[in-house]
Design a protein around this motif. Structure first.
Motif, PDB file in Angstrom:
ATOM      1  N   ASN B  58      95.733  55.198  38.002  1.00 34.33           N
ATOM      2  CA  ASN B  58      96.610  54.361  38.822  1.00 34.33           C
ATOM      3  C   ASN B  58      98.024  54.930  38.805  1.00 34.33           C
ATOM      4  OD1 ASN B  58      94.546  52.605  39.401  1.00 34.33           O
ATOM      5  ND2 ASN B  58      95.124  51.090  37.865  1.00 34.33           N
ATOM      6  N   ALA B  59      98.666  54.890  39.965  1.00 35.29           N
ATOM      7  CA  ALA B  59     100.026  55.408  40.076  1.00 35.29           C
ATOM      8  C   ALA B  59     101.017  54.456  39.417  1.00 35.29           C
ATOM      9  CB  ALA B  59     100.383  55.588  41.549  1.00 35.29           C
ATOM     10  N   THR B  60     102.053  55.038  38.820  1.00 38.00           N
ATOM     11  CA  THR B  60     103.141  54.235  38.270  1.00 38.00           C
ATOM     12  C   THR B  60     104.460  54.916  38.612  1.00 38.00           C
ATOM     13  OG1 THR B  60     103.090  55.384  36.153  1.00 38.00           O
ATOM     14  CG2 THR B  60     101.764  53.387  36.321  1.00 38.00           C
ATOM     15  N   GLU B  61     105.458  54.084  38.912  1.00 37.23           N
ATOM     16  CA  GLU B  61     106.814  54.573  39.180  1.00 37.23           C
ATOM     17  C   GLU B  61     107.779  53.541  38.608  1.00 37.23           C
ATOM     18  OE1 GLU B  61     107.922  57.346  40.526  1.00 37.23           O
ATOM     19  OE2 GLU B  61     106.109  58.164  41.436  1.00 37.23           O
ATOM     20  N   GLY B  62     108.221  53.785  37.401  1.00 36.38           N
ATOM     21  CA  GLY B  62     109.144  52.838  36.765  1.00 36.38           C
ATOM     22  C   GLY B  62     108.505  51.474  36.584  1.00 36.38           C
ATOM     23  N   ARG B  63     109.116  50.450  37.180  1.00 33.17           N
ATOM     24  CA  ARG B  63     108.581  49.085  37.057  1.00 33.17           C
ATOM     25  C   ARG B  63     107.442  48.802  38.028  1.00 33.17           C
ATOM     26  NH1 ARG B  63     111.449  45.181  38.571  1.00 33.17           N
ATOM     27  NH2 ARG B  63     112.990  46.335  39.812  1.00 33.17           N
ATOM     28  N   TYR B  64     107.139  49.769  38.884  1.00 35.88           N
ATOM     29  CA  TYR B  64     106.073  49.584  39.867  1.00 35.88           C
ATOM     30  C   TYR B  64     104.798  50.287  39.405  1.00 35.88           C
ATOM     31  CZ  TYR B  64     110.149  48.611  42.815  1.00 35.88           C
ATOM     32  OH  TYR B  64     111.322  48.109  43.321  1.00 35.88           O
ATOM     33  N   SER B  65     103.699  49.622  39.542  1.00 36.92           N
ATOM     34  CA  SER B  65     102.412  50.255  39.305  1.00 36.92           C
ATOM     35  C   SER B  65     101.441  49.780  40.376  1.00 36.92           C
ATOM     36  CB  SER B  65     101.872  49.941  37.905  1.00 36.92           C
ATOM     37  OG  SER B  65     101.700  48.544  37.750  1.00 36.92           O
ATOM     38  N   LEU B  66     100.468  50.602  40.614  1.00 40.21           N
ATOM     39  CA  LEU B  66      99.505  50.296  41.665  1.00 40.21           C
ATOM     40  C   LEU B  66      98.146  50.085  41.001  1.00 40.21           C
ATOM     41  CD1 LEU B  66      99.597  52.000  45.118  1.00 40.21           C
ATOM     42  CD2 LEU B  66      97.449  51.216  44.138  1.00 40.21           C
ATOM     43  N   ASN B  67      97.578  48.931  41.195  1.00 43.17           N
ATOM     44  CA  ASN B  67      96.260  48.620  40.657  1.00 43.17           C
ATOM     45  C   ASN B  67      95.224  49.000  41.712  1.00 43.17           C
ATOM     46  OD1 ASN B  67      94.004  47.639  39.419  1.00 43.17           O
ATOM     47  ND2 ASN B  67      94.672  45.514  39.329  1.00 43.17           N
ATOM     48  N   PHE B  68      94.710  50.208  41.587  1.00 44.09           N
ATOM     49  CA  PHE B  68      93.814  50.780  42.590  1.00 44.09           C
ATOM     50  C   PHE B  68      92.374  50.539  42.180  1.00 44.09           C
ATOM     51  CE2 PHE B  68      92.382  53.174  45.977  1.00 44.09           C
ATOM     52  CZ  PHE B  68      91.803  54.401  45.661  1.00 44.09           C
ATOM     53  N   GLN B  69      91.655  49.772  43.007  1.00 40.33           N
ATOM     54  CA  GLN B  69      90.239  49.529  42.769  1.00 40.33           C
ATOM     55  C   GLN B  69      89.478  49.998  43.997  1.00 40.33           C
ATOM     56  OE1 GLN B  69      89.143  45.825  40.812  1.00 40.33           O
ATOM     57  NE2 GLN B  69      91.303  45.372  40.456  1.00 40.33           N
ATOM     58  N   LYS B  70      89.012  51.212  43.900  1.00 41.27           N
ATOM     59  CA  LYS B  70      88.447  51.894  45.058  1.00 41.27           C
ATOM     60  C   LYS B  70      87.203  51.190  45.585  1.00 41.27           C
ATOM     61  CE  LYS B  70      87.653  56.685  46.466  1.00 41.27           C
ATOM     62  NZ  LYS B  70      87.682  58.081  45.962  1.00 41.27           N
ATOM     63  N   ALA B  71      86.331  50.773  44.691  1.00 41.52           N
ATOM     64  CA  ALA B  71      85.085  50.131  45.130  1.00 41.52           C
ATOM     65  C   ALA B  71      85.369  48.828  45.872  1.00 41.52           C
ATOM     66  CB  ALA B  71      84.188  49.872  43.926  1.00 41.52           C
ATOM     67  N   ARG B  72      86.426  48.155  45.485  1.00 44.86           N
ATOM     68  CA  ARG B  72      86.795  46.899  46.145  1.00 44.86           C
ATOM     69  C   ARG B  72      87.765  47.132  47.293  1.00 44.86           C
ATOM     70  NH1 ARG B  72      88.236  42.692  41.386  1.00 44.86           N
ATOM     71  NH2 ARG B  72      88.240  41.259  43.153  1.00 44.86           N
ATOM     72  N   LYS B  73      88.173  48.360  47.477  1.00 44.71           N
ATOM     73  CA  LYS B  73      89.128  48.725  48.526  1.00 44.71           C
ATOM     74  C   LYS B  73      90.400  47.882  48.414  1.00 44.71           C
ATOM     75  CE  LYS B  73      85.963  50.843  51.767  1.00 44.71           C
ATOM     76  NZ  LYS B  73      85.455  50.939  53.144  1.00 44.71           N
ATOM     77  N   SER B  74      90.925  47.865  47.219  1.00 42.47           N
ATOM     78  CA  SER B  74      92.178  47.145  47.031  1.00 42.47           C
ATOM     79  C   SER B  74      93.200  48.046  46.351  1.00 42.47           C
ATOM     80  CB  SER B  74      91.967  45.856  46.231  1.00 42.47           C
ATOM     81  OG  SER B  74      91.753  46.137  44.871  1.00 42.47           O
ATOM     82  N   ALA B  75      94.452  47.810  46.664  1.00 47.84           N
ATOM     83  CA  ALA B  75      95.557  48.618  46.144  1.00 47.84           C
ATOM     84  C   ALA B  75      96.745  47.688  45.905  1.00 47.84           C
ATOM     85  CB  ALA B  75      95.914  49.717  47.132  1.00 47.84           C
ATOM     86  N   ASN B  76      96.646  46.883  44.895  1.00 51.62           N
ATOM     87  CA  ASN B  76      97.660  45.872  44.645  1.00 51.62           C
ATOM     88  C   ASN B  76      98.873  46.463  43.941  1.00 51.62           C
ATOM     89  OD1 ASN B  76      95.808  44.068  45.708  1.00 51.62           O
ATOM     90  ND2 ASN B  76      95.102  43.374  43.700  1.00 51.62           N
ATOM     91  N   LEU B  77     100.035  46.001  44.339  1.00 52.51           N
ATOM     92  CA  LEU B  77     101.291  46.437  43.721  1.00 52.51           C
ATOM     93  C   LEU B  77     101.672  45.465  42.625  1.00 52.51           C
ATOM     94  CD1 LEU B  77     103.834  48.343  43.832  1.00 52.51           C
ATOM     95  CD2 LEU B  77     104.874  46.584  45.297  1.00 52.51           C
ATOM     96  N   VAL B  78     101.947  45.994  41.455  1.00 55.96           N
ATOM     97  CA  VAL B  78     102.402  45.175  40.338  1.00 55.96           C
ATOM     98  C   VAL B  78     103.854  45.534  40.051  1.00 55.96           C
ATOM     99  CG1 VAL B  78     102.034  44.508  37.943  1.00 55.96           C
ATOM    100  CG2 VAL B  78     100.071  45.111  39.373  1.00 55.96           C
ATOM    101  N   ILE B  79     104.696  44.520  40.074  1.00 55.89           N
ATOM    102  CA  ILE B  79     106.106  44.713  39.720  1.00 55.89           C
ATOM    103  C   ILE B  79     106.317  44.020  38.379  1.00 55.89           C
ATOM    104  CG2 ILE B  79     108.509  44.386  40.398  1.00 55.89           C
ATOM    105  CD1 ILE B  79     107.566  44.019  43.283  1.00 55.89           C
ATOM    106  N   SER B  80     106.730  44.788  37.403  1.00 56.34           N
ATOM    107  CA  SER B  80     106.956  44.197  36.085  1.00 56.34           C
ATOM    108  C   SER B  80     108.427  43.844  35.932  1.00 56.34           C
ATOM    109  CB  SER B  80     106.531  45.181  34.986  1.00 56.34           C
ATOM    110  OG  SER B  80     107.323  46.350  35.071  1.00 56.34           O
ATOM    111  N   ALA B  81     108.691  42.881  35.074  1.00 53.03           N
ATOM    112  CA  ALA B  81     110.071  42.495  34.766  1.00 53.03           C
ATOM    113  C   ALA B  81     110.900  42.330  36.035  1.00 53.03           C
ATOM    114  CB  ALA B  81     110.716  43.520  33.834  1.00 53.03           C
ATOM    115  N   SER B  82     110.495  41.407  36.877  1.00 53.82           N
ATOM    116  CA  SER B  82     111.149  41.211  38.186  1.00 53.82           C
ATOM    117  C   SER B  82     112.654  40.996  38.039  1.00 53.82           C
ATOM    118  CB  SER B  82     110.539  39.993  38.890  1.00 53.82           C
ATOM    119  OG  SER B  82     109.180  40.212  39.174  1.00 53.82           O
ATOM    120  N   GLN B  83     113.363  41.508  39.020  1.00 54.58           N
ATOM    121  CA  GLN B  83     114.817  41.356  39.078  1.00 54.58           C
ATOM    122  C   GLN B  83     115.176  40.680  40.399  1.00 54.58           C
ATOM    123  OE1 GLN B  83     116.233  45.399  38.789  1.00 54.58           O
ATOM    124  NE2 GLN B  83     115.467  45.656  36.702  1.00 54.58           N
TER     125      GLN B  83
END
Lengths: 116, 115
Positions: B58-83
């Protein structure tokens, strides 16, 4: 700052008129893309140029045309404007190498067009 | 036809909490790219994160990460420690075709971060 510049930032004009939107891509980027963002249609791809040649066309109206010049800047021409053409027009650029991981598109600040 | 679906028109999150923005996609092409962009009220589109269809992690860029579930065809964005500055519209996009690299976008999710 993405490195992509667009002018003008705002444009207000009347129905039936013609306008030109200008875009300068990031240094080194060969591909330019135009997108339209409107309330009813969302973000839609219009057209892509790569190194001066048209590469892909989306839902671009016949009243709209674009070109990319030898210095790689691009212009989007909108003519016979209608009220429904009011939108935010984005230019984006990328390296343009297909399938490459680093071919992300970087967007300019947009030109907000208002047709009265 | 390729399609991106964002089912959450709006989301609220408290400052310093994590939030997940949903994105599902549909494509028959085995090779594709998925992107997330942020659009603050000022209007510009800011690239956040990219995930390739063949990426193992899964890709990560600082506080952003991508929860990639290929079989489910989903690519959810996770933002940690929201500002508070994370309040914006968020768009999921897919690179539709390697011949053109054009992006197709979802309808977006408006995120509001409250103190």
């Amino acid at each position: 700052d993405s490195g992509v510049t667009q002018t003008p930032k705002h444009l207000i004009t009347a129905t039936g008129q013609r306008v030109t939107l200008r875009c300068s891509p990031r240094s080194g980027d060969l591909s330019v893309y135009w997108y339209q963002q409107s309330l009813d249609q969302g973000l839609q791809f219009l057209i892509q140029y790569y190194n001066g040649e048209e590469r892909a066309k989306g839902n671009i109206l016949e009243r709209f045309s674009a070109q990319q010049f030898p210095d790689l800047h691009s212009e989007l021409n909108l003519s016979s404007l209608e009220l429904g053409d009011s939108a935010l027009y984005f230019c984006a650029s990328s390296v343009g190498l297909q399938g490459r991981r680093d071919n992300e598109q970087f967007f300019g600040p947009g030109t907000r067009l208002t047709v009265l | 036809a390729q399609k991106i679906t964002q089912t959450q028109p709006g989301m609220f999150v408290q400052e310093k909490e994590a939030v997940t923005l949903d994105c599902t996609y549909d494509t028959s092409d085995p090779s594709y790219g998925l992107f997330w962009y942020k659009q603050p009220s000022s209007g510009e589109m800011i690239f956040l994160i990219y995930q390739g269809s063949y990426d193992q992690q899964n890709a990560t860029e600082g506080r952003y990460s991508l929860n990639f579930q290929k079989a489910r065809k989903s690519a959810n964005l996770v933002i940690s420690a929201s500002q508070l500055g994370d309040s914006a519209m968020y768009f999921c996009a897919m690179r539709e075709d390697y011949n053109t690299d054009k992006l197709i976008f979802g309808t977006g999710t408006r995120l509001q971060v409250f103190p």
